[in-house]
Enzyme design. Structure first.
Site, PDB file in Angstrom:
ATOM      1  N   ASP A  99       0.819  -1.215   0.000  1.00  7.02           N
ATOM      2  CA  ASP A  99       0.000   0.000   0.000  1.00  7.02           C
ATOM      3  C   ASP A  99       0.851   1.263   0.000  1.00  7.02           C
ATOM      4  OD1 ASP A  99       0.906  -0.414   2.605  1.00  7.02           O
ATOM      5  OD2 ASP A  99      -1.053  -0.267   3.558  1.00  7.02           O
ATOM      6  N   ASP A 102       7.029   3.822   3.172  1.00 15.82           N
ATOM      7  CA  ASP A 102       7.220   4.896   4.147  1.00 15.82           C
ATOM      8  C   ASP A 102       8.696   4.924   4.535  1.00 15.82           C
ATOM      9  OD1 ASP A 102       6.318   6.883   5.999  1.00 15.82           O
ATOM     10  OD2 ASP A 102       6.090   5.385   7.562  1.00 15.82           O
TER      11      ASP A 102
HETATM   12  P1  5GP Z   1       7.532   1.163   6.135  1.00 16.85           P
HETATM   13  O1  5GP Z   1       8.060  -0.158   6.606  1.00 16.85           O
HETATM   14  O2  5GP Z   1       7.868   1.527   4.730  1.00 16.85           O
HETATM   15  O3  5GP Z   1       7.884   2.265   7.119  1.00 16.85           O
HETATM   16  O4  5GP Z   1       5.985   1.104   6.338  1.00 16.85           O
HETATM   17  C1  5GP Z   1       5.128   0.539   5.485  1.00 16.85           C
HETATM   18  C2  5GP Z   1       3.828   0.251   6.222  1.00 16.85           C
HETATM   19  O5  5GP Z   1       3.530   1.259   7.203  1.00 16.85           O
HETATM   20  C3  5GP Z   1       2.695   0.316   5.247  1.00 16.85           C
HETATM   21  O6  5GP Z   1       2.469  -0.936   4.636  1.00 16.85           O
HETATM   22  C4  5GP Z   1       1.551   0.777   6.123  1.00 16.85           C
HETATM   23  O7  5GP Z   1       0.946  -0.344   6.730  1.00 16.85           O
HETATM   24  C5  5GP Z   1       2.176   1.624   7.194  1.00 16.85           C
HETATM   25  N1  5GP Z   1       2.060   3.078   6.900  1.00 16.85           N
HETATM   26  C6  5GP Z   1       3.050   3.944   6.589  1.00 16.85           C
HETATM   27  N2  5GP Z   1       2.577   5.182   6.384  1.00 16.85           N
HETATM   28  C7  5GP Z   1       1.231   5.096   6.539  1.00 16.85           C
HETATM   29  C8  5GP Z   1       0.153   6.049   6.403  1.00 16.85           C
HETATM   30  O8  5GP Z   1       0.305   7.241   6.110  1.00 16.85           O
HETATM   31  N3  5GP Z   1      -1.102   5.554   6.632  1.00 16.85           N
HETATM   32  C9  5GP Z   1      -1.348   4.255   6.972  1.00 16.85           C
HETATM   33  N4  5GP Z   1      -2.612   3.914   7.167  1.00 16.85           N
HETATM   34  N5  5GP Z   1      -0.368   3.337   7.083  1.00 16.85           N
HETATM   35  C10 5GP Z   1       0.911   3.750   6.865  1.00 16.85           C
HETATM   36 MG    MG Z   2      -0.432  -1.597   7.135  1.00 13.49          MG
END
Ligand code: 5GP
Ligand code: MG
Length: 185
Positions: A99, A102
């Site tokens: 999705d 981040d």
């Molecule tokens: P990463 O490991 O890249 O930091 O995070 C990815 C996961 O963090 C995504 O799959 C999601 O579940 C969650 N996440 C990161 N930013 C957001 C956001 O703005 N909204 C939501 N709902 N989930 C987020």
């Molecule tokens: Mg998530």
């Protein structure tokens, strides 16, 4: 639910246009090659199901479940609840679909794990990209939209388990994040 929304960042029609574009890029990249779309649950299920229906070449579909957020908006530890089976991974060209990218920790860890388990190739496709938040060096091979550094919900993305069914991407009113956790859903 709609009353909890502060601002719509991507409307339904903008989302359709973005997915059409990514679907064309993915189609171009994989024409003539076998590949498997690996949807990272739960967040990517809405994106993945719209995306695959716009890719007019053969593909297979697999799922894995990972969660890096608890019930709030701050990143927690990455937990992988299940992986595709060995023969869905070994020797396959995988397109990991998530999705949102981040910090990059989730996709970085998942790519590494799938490579260890014998994938021939692992590429990544994300619905949203928040480049300003990156903590590990990772760029998605395909992405629909870049988004500012803001916590967003809808189109698969949740806050405390809710809002995944909003048909657009939005930020929530301040009071929603501040409210105590809702009861069981
Ligand atoms: P990463 O490991 O890249 O930091 O995070 C990815 C996961 O963090 C995504 O799959 C999601 O579940 C969650 N996440 C990161 N930013 C957001 C956001 O703005 N909204 C939501 N709902 N989930 C987020
Ligand atoms: Mg998530």
């Amino acid at each position: 639910m709609h009353a909890d929304v502060d601002r719509i960042l991507f409307s339904e029609s903008e989302i359709v246009a973005g997915i059409d574009r990514v679907a064309r890029e993915v189609t171009r990249a994989y024409t003539g090659r076998d590949f498997t779309v690996v949807s990272v649950l739960k967040g990517s299920c809405v994106f993945a199901s719209d995306l695959i229906r716009r890719i007019p070449i053969p593909l297979e579909l697999a799922f894995l479940a990972a969660s890096s957020y608890g019930d709030g908006t701050e990143a927690g530890r990455l937990e992988v609840n299940f992986f595709p089976t060995g023969n869905e991974i070994e020797g396959r060209n995988l397109l990991l679909v998530d999705d949102i990218l981040d910090t990059g920790r989730t996709l970085h860890a998942l790519k590494h794990e799938l490579a260890l388990r014998g994938a021939a190739e692992v590429r990544t496709c994300v619905f949203l990209d928040k480049p300003s938040r990156r903590a590990v060096p990772l760029q998605a091979d395909f992405r629909a939209f870049e988004v500012e550094n803001l916590f967003v919900v809808g189109y698969g993305l949740d806050f405390a388990g809710r809002y995944r069914n909003l048909p657009y991407v939005a930020s929530l009113r301040e009071a929603i994040y501040a409210a105590p956790k809702p009861g069981p859903v």
